[in-house]
Design a protein around this motif. Structure first.
Motif, PDB file in Angstrom:
ATOM      1  N   LEU A  35      55.165  47.037  44.201  1.00  0.00           N
ATOM      2  CA  LEU A  35      55.418  46.055  43.150  1.00  0.00           C
ATOM      3  C   LEU A  35      54.272  45.969  42.149  1.00  0.00           C
ATOM      4  N   VAL A  36      53.082  46.501  42.516  1.00  0.00           N
ATOM      5  CA  VAL A  36      51.922  46.353  41.634  1.00  0.00           C
ATOM      6  C   VAL A  36      52.203  46.969  40.262  1.00  0.00           C
ATOM      7  N   SER A  37      52.731  48.186  40.259  1.00  0.00           N
ATOM      8  CA  SER A  37      52.996  48.823  38.972  1.00  0.00           C
ATOM      9  C   SER A  37      54.111  48.104  38.217  1.00  0.00           C
ATOM     10  N   VAL A  38      55.128  47.674  38.954  1.00  0.00           N
ATOM     11  CA  VAL A  38      56.218  46.924  38.325  1.00  0.00           C
ATOM     12  C   VAL A  38      55.655  45.679  37.656  1.00  0.00           C
ATOM     13  N   SER A  39      54.714  45.056  38.365  1.00  0.00           N
ATOM     14  CA  SER A  39      54.133  43.820  37.844  1.00  0.00           C
ATOM     15  C   SER A  39      53.362  44.071  36.555  1.00  0.00           C
ATOM     16  N   ILE A  40      52.597  45.172  36.520  1.00  0.00           N
ATOM     17  CA  ILE A  40      51.854  45.498  35.301  1.00  0.00           C
ATOM     18  C   ILE A  40      52.834  45.697  34.144  1.00  0.00           C
ATOM     19  N   LEU A  41      53.908  46.408  34.403  1.00  0.00           N
ATOM     20  CA  LEU A  41      54.887  46.689  33.356  1.00  0.00           C
ATOM     21  C   LEU A  41      55.615  45.429  32.907  1.00  0.00           C
ATOM     22  N   LEU A  42      55.990  44.591  33.878  1.00  0.00           N
ATOM     23  CA  LEU A  42      56.681  43.353  33.508  1.00  0.00           C
ATOM     24  C   LEU A  42      55.762  42.461  32.689  1.00  0.00           C
ATOM     25  N   ALA A  43      54.496  42.429  33.100  1.00  0.00           N
ATOM     26  CA  ALA A  43      53.535  41.612  32.359  1.00  0.00           C
ATOM     27  C   ALA A  43      53.419  42.119  30.928  1.00  0.00           C
ATOM     28  N   SER A  44      53.426  43.441  30.762  1.00  0.00           N
ATOM     29  CA  SER A  44      53.338  43.972  29.408  1.00  0.00           C
ATOM     30  C   SER A  44      54.602  43.650  28.625  1.00  0.00           C
ATOM     31  N   GLY A  45      55.732  43.635  29.321  1.00  0.00           N
ATOM     32  CA  GLY A  45      56.969  43.241  28.667  1.00  0.00           C
ATOM     33  C   GLY A  45      56.881  41.821  28.145  1.00  0.00           C
ATOM     34  N   LEU A  46      56.297  40.944  28.964  1.00  0.00           N
ATOM     35  CA  LEU A  46      56.119  39.560  28.530  1.00  0.00           C
ATOM     36  C   LEU A  46      55.205  39.507  27.306  1.00  0.00           C
ATOM     37  N   SER A  47      54.131  40.306  27.347  1.00  0.00           N
ATOM     38  CA  SER A  47      53.204  40.323  26.217  1.00  0.00           C
ATOM     39  C   SER A  47      53.923  40.808  24.961  1.00  0.00           C
ATOM     40  N   PHE A  48      54.749  41.817  25.135  1.00  0.00           N
ATOM     41  CA  PHE A  48      55.493  42.382  24.015  1.00  0.00           C
ATOM     42  C   PHE A  48      56.357  41.313  23.360  1.00  0.00           C
ATOM     43  N   LEU A  49      56.909  40.432  24.159  1.00  0.00           N
ATOM     44  CA  LEU A  49      57.768  39.376  23.631  1.00  0.00           C
ATOM     45  C   LEU A  49      56.951  38.173  23.177  1.00  0.00           C
ATOM     46  N   GLY A  50      55.633  38.302  23.255  1.00  0.00           N
ATOM     47  CA  GLY A  50      54.782  37.206  22.809  1.00  0.00           C
ATOM     48  C   GLY A  50      54.639  36.105  23.833  1.00  0.00           C
ATOM     49  N   LEU A  51      54.931  36.389  25.101  1.00  0.00           N
ATOM     50  CA  LEU A  51      54.846  35.354  26.130  1.00  0.00           C
ATOM     51  C   LEU A  51      53.645  35.540  27.048  1.00  0.00           C
ATOM     52  N   GLY A  52      53.002  36.673  26.984  1.00  0.00           N
ATOM     53  CA  GLY A  52      51.881  36.909  27.885  1.00  0.00           C
ATOM     54  C   GLY A  52      50.581  36.959  27.099  1.00  0.00           C
ATOM     55  N   VAL A  53      49.974  38.125  27.058  1.00  0.00           N
ATOM     56  CA  VAL A  53      48.716  38.318  26.356  1.00  0.00           C
ATOM     57  C   VAL A  53      48.999  38.434  24.854  1.00  0.00           C
ATOM     58  N   LYS A  54      48.095  37.866  24.049  1.00  0.00           N
ATOM     59  CA  LYS A  54      48.308  37.941  22.603  1.00  0.00           C
ATOM     60  C   LYS A  54      47.321  38.930  21.977  1.00  0.00           C
ATOM     61  N   PRO A  55      47.737  39.736  20.999  1.00  0.00           N
ATOM     62  CA  PRO A  55      46.803  40.615  20.305  1.00  0.00           C
ATOM     63  C   PRO A  55      45.718  39.760  19.640  1.00  0.00           C
ATOM     64  N   PRO A  56      44.527  40.233  19.481  1.00  0.00           N
ATOM     65  CA  PRO A  56      44.062  41.603  19.736  1.00  0.00           C
ATOM     66  C   PRO A  56      43.519  41.808  21.153  1.00  0.00           C
ATOM     67  N   GLU A  57      43.810  40.898  22.063  1.00  0.00           N
ATOM     68  CA  GLU A  57      43.370  41.027  23.451  1.00  0.00           C
ATOM     69  C   GLU A  57      43.817  42.381  24.013  1.00  0.00           C
ATOM     70  N   PRO A  58      42.948  43.165  24.645  1.00  0.00           N
ATOM     71  CA  PRO A  58      43.415  44.459  25.156  1.00  0.00           C
ATOM     72  C   PRO A  58      44.166  44.300  26.480  1.00  0.00           C
ATOM     73  N   ASP A  59      45.308  44.958  26.569  1.00  0.00           N
ATOM     74  CA  ASP A  59      46.119  44.934  27.780  1.00  0.00           C
ATOM     75  C   ASP A  59      46.958  46.193  27.758  1.00  0.00           C
ATOM     76  N   TRP A  60      47.035  46.900  28.881  1.00  0.00           N
ATOM     77  CA  TRP A  60      47.709  48.203  28.897  1.00  0.00           C
ATOM     78  C   TRP A  60      49.147  48.122  28.380  1.00  0.00           C
ATOM     79  N   GLY A  61      49.857  47.154  28.850  1.00  0.00           N
ATOM     80  CA  GLY A  61      51.253  47.037  28.446  1.00  0.00           C
ATOM     81  C   GLY A  61      51.383  46.747  26.958  1.00  0.00           C
ATOM     82  N   LEU A  62      50.534  45.818  26.510  1.00  0.00           N
ATOM     83  CA  LEU A  62      50.565  45.450  25.096  1.00  0.00           C
ATOM     84  C   LEU A  62      50.184  46.647  24.230  1.00  0.00           C
ATOM     85  N   MET A  63      49.160  47.401  24.667  1.00  0.00           N
ATOM     86  CA  MET A  63      48.729  48.586  23.914  1.00  0.00           C
ATOM     87  C   MET A  63      49.861  49.598  23.842  1.00  0.00           C
TER      88      MET A  63
END
Lengths: 354, 301
Positions: B229-257
């Motif tokens: 689940l670790v990799s799934v979690s990283i990807l889901l977290a990036s999905g959240l960031s993509f939708l503006g619900l997780g990390v916000k730019p310009p914060e570096p995050d693999w999924g967001l990048m």
């Protein structure tokens, strides 16, 4: 027949009533499992239905019967591993699980059990010496003491503790695993051991070794056995008395020679008749008993064996036959109308006199 | 140890299985097997390296992760000292990936850890408790199961508002039902075995039985599933960031990048693949290491 007498200093300090008092009295034990039938109606599997018997100190009581007649349920009820619906257990004069008797915990210190499946009855992730030491640990012994007990017990069942103690169950053979199970049961020094088909899964040569081990342990630890098996030869070999079960009820109870030489109940006779003979001249041409036992969900009225009994009459359908004086050590009792002259069965007198 | 077959009674001792195995405790033997498993050791070292790099990012990273440059956008590998090039705003990509590991690893591990603890506790309770407890717990979990996991994560973190903490809680709630189900199944299987009854017959209480006899036998499957689940979690977290619900730019995050570089895939595809490679390597390492640990914990191997 067990007629040994023990000098007073040989008595177990936990003994309360002396040799004459039965170790375990079971009265009216009953367990129905609630199930749903195919059409969704609630029903009950009458696994153990009103069973009464006594186990005397120092004896081996054999329990025989077909598969599914409630033998294993009976064993688990005696350990309170499943809760009985009804009935009382009296262990050495004290009622179990009652306010003025002993607790289930106390019972489990004195009664232990060996299961049929030697593999699944050992934790696969525990070295066997830890499995043996588990009981003493739970009962408050220190780690080192429990280890010492385990070592001693493994030695007593004929396994070198240095060699076998650190091994895991999958590294042992079936016979070795069953020895470990016996050691585990004896580790908390019980007074009674329930052997639930304990040798049935072993091959014949190993079975004989384990049976002899059980006899030897019984002598050295002053044990009482309840020996459950479907193998009549084994029961005959090890038992002092035999209890025959059919569909959740006791049909016959008596000393082993009596049961095997003069069986009274038609079911017991059929069971004995179904043993294969070494003599080709005595080859069985007809099965002594046919069909499967009826469903324990909806057992026959009256005598439960009547659907397969060749002597069946109307009285068998109407009245449930009762077992006689089951508290007595010597008596040979049976639950059959043919043995009861007052029952109204046409063969009652003839058989009764014979 | 020479043949110590001085067993007194005629046992069914098989002379072939002598001499004796070396005496070890359970955890000692697990450690022994791990030490002799080069694959697990290697990938464990890689994970350690990634984690250390993320923790000591300011010391390791060659550049400032936020310093942009208009002329240095999307440059290829090795351009003017930028080892794996620059991103769409001219920031050093290696630096961004090292810094990005901080949030991505956290978002990969924390929800899985929380979900493992909560889910397996609930699952073991459901598997070992009575029928009523089982029904209450498992039917509640079924409600969560009814939603697709991405949708559920979006819905929960959307309802609670964005941010790393809320994203973490949302992901934990997404993973809990699956872990609960797996541990319930494993517990129910173990529960029906005779050694549980034997332990109860020895006088052990429910808690002791759980601790000594159930836990060790159900941790394996839970462990292997959680690590996947670790990799799934990283990807889901990036999905959240993509939708503006997780990390916000310009914060570096693999999924967001990964999602911002997506637009530049025709300009410089190799650069765009780099954050994905980081996720891939990390998850492969976690899967292989957990597989190795599971194998080492299995005494039957």
């Amino acid at each position: 027949m067990q007629t040994q007498t023990f000098p007073d200093d040989d008595l177990d300090p936990r003994d309360r009533g002396g040799q004459a008092q039965p170790l375990l009295i079971v009265e009216g034990l009953r367990k129905f499992f609630r199930v749903k039938t195919q059409d969704g109606k609630a029903a009950a599997v009458k696994a153990v239905d009103d069973i009464s018997f006594t186990v005397f100190k120092g004896e081996t009581l054999g329990v025989v019967g077909e598969s599914g007649c409630g033998k294993s349920t009976l064993a688990r009820l005696l350990m309170h591993l499943i809760q009985p619906d009804n009935g009382t257990l009296i262990f050495d004069g004290e009622a179990v699980d009652s306010p003025d008797g002993i607790t289930i915990d106390t019972l489990r210190r004195q009664v232990q059990m060996v299961f049929q499946d030697s593999y699944s009855s050992l934790n696969p992730r525990m070295p066997v010496r830890d499995s043996v030491a588990f009981g003493p640990l739970v009962h408050g012994k220190k780690q080192a003491e429990a280890r010492a007990v385990a070592k001693d017990m493994l030695m007593k069942v004929g396994l070198n503790p240095e060699l076998f103690g650190p091994r895991y169950p999958h590294e042992l053979s079936g016979g070795q695993k069953q020895r470990v199970n016996i050691a585990r049961a004896l580790a908390i020094s019980p007074r009674m051991v329930i052997l639930d088909e304990a040798v049935s899964a072993l091959d014949k040569s190993v079975e004989a070794q384990v049976l002899n081990l059980l006899r030897q342990l019984k002598r050295s630890f002053n044990l009482t056995y309840l020996f459950i098996s479907h193998d009549l030869n084994v029961v005959q070999y090890i038992s002092d008395r035999v209890l025959v079960m059919y569909l959740g009820r006791v049909v016959e109870l008596g000393p082993v020679e009596e049961i095997f030489s003069r069986p009274k109940h038609p079911y017991t006779r059929a069971l004995l008749g179904s043993r294969s003979s070494m003599d080709p001249a005595r080859r069985l041409e007809e099965p002594p008993i046919t069909g499967d036992p009826p469903s324990p969900i909806d057992p026959p009225s009256g005598c439960r064996f009547r659907t397969r009994c060749r002597y069946v009459e109307t009285v068998c359908e109407a009245v449930m036959p009762e077992l006689g004086a089951w508290r007595d050590r010597e008596s040979h009792v049976t639950a059959c109308h043919m043995q009861d002259p007052g029952s109204g069965h046409s063969l009652a007198d003839v058989v009764g006199r014979a | 140890m020479a043949h110590t077959l001085a067993v007194s009674t005629p046992t069914d001792v098989d002379p072939d299985v002598l001499p004796a195995t070396i005496v070890r405790g359970y955890w000692q033997s697990v450690a022994y097997r791990l030490r002799h498993d080069p694959v697990t050791l290697f990938f464990g070292a890689v994970i350690l390296l990634i984690i250390l790099a993320a923790i000591f990012a300011p010391l390791v990273a060659p550049y400032d992760p936020y310093k942009e440059s208009v002329i240095a956008r999307l440059k290829p590998f090795g351009w003017r000292g930028h080892l794996i090039g620059t991103d769409e705003l001219g920031r050093d990509l290696l630096t961004r990936i090292i810094y990005g590991g901080r949030i991505s690893l956290f978002m990969g591990l924390a929800p899985v850890l929380i979900a493992t603890i909560v889910g397996s506790a609930l699952g073991i309770l459901a598997g070992f408790g009575g029928r009523r407890i089982n029904t209450i717990i498992m039917r509640t979990m079924d409600v969560f199961y009814a939603f697709p996991s991405v949708l559920l994560a979006v819905a929960i973190s959307g309802a609670m508002g964005g941010g790393i903490t809320n994203g973490m809680i949302a992901l934990s709630m997404v993973f809990t039902p699956a872990l609960c189900r797996i541990s319930e199944t494993a517990t129910a299987q173990v529960r029906s075995l005779d050694f549980i009854e034997a332990a109860r017959a020895s006088g052990a209480g429910t808690f002791t039985v759980l601790r000594h006899h159930v836990l060790g036998n159900v941790l394996g499957p839970i462990f292997i599933y959680a690590s996947s689940l670790v990799s799934v979690s990283i990807l889901l977290a990036s999905g959240l960031s993509f939708l503006g619900l997780g990390v916000k730019p310009p914060e570096p995050d693999w999924g967001l990048m990964l999602s911002t570089l997506r637009q530049s895939i025709y300009v410089n595809p190799w650069i765009c693949a780099m954050p994905g490679a980081a996720i891939f390597i990390t998850s492969i390492c976690f899967n292989l290491v957990s597989d190795g640990i599971r194998a080492a914990m299995d005494v039957r191997m």
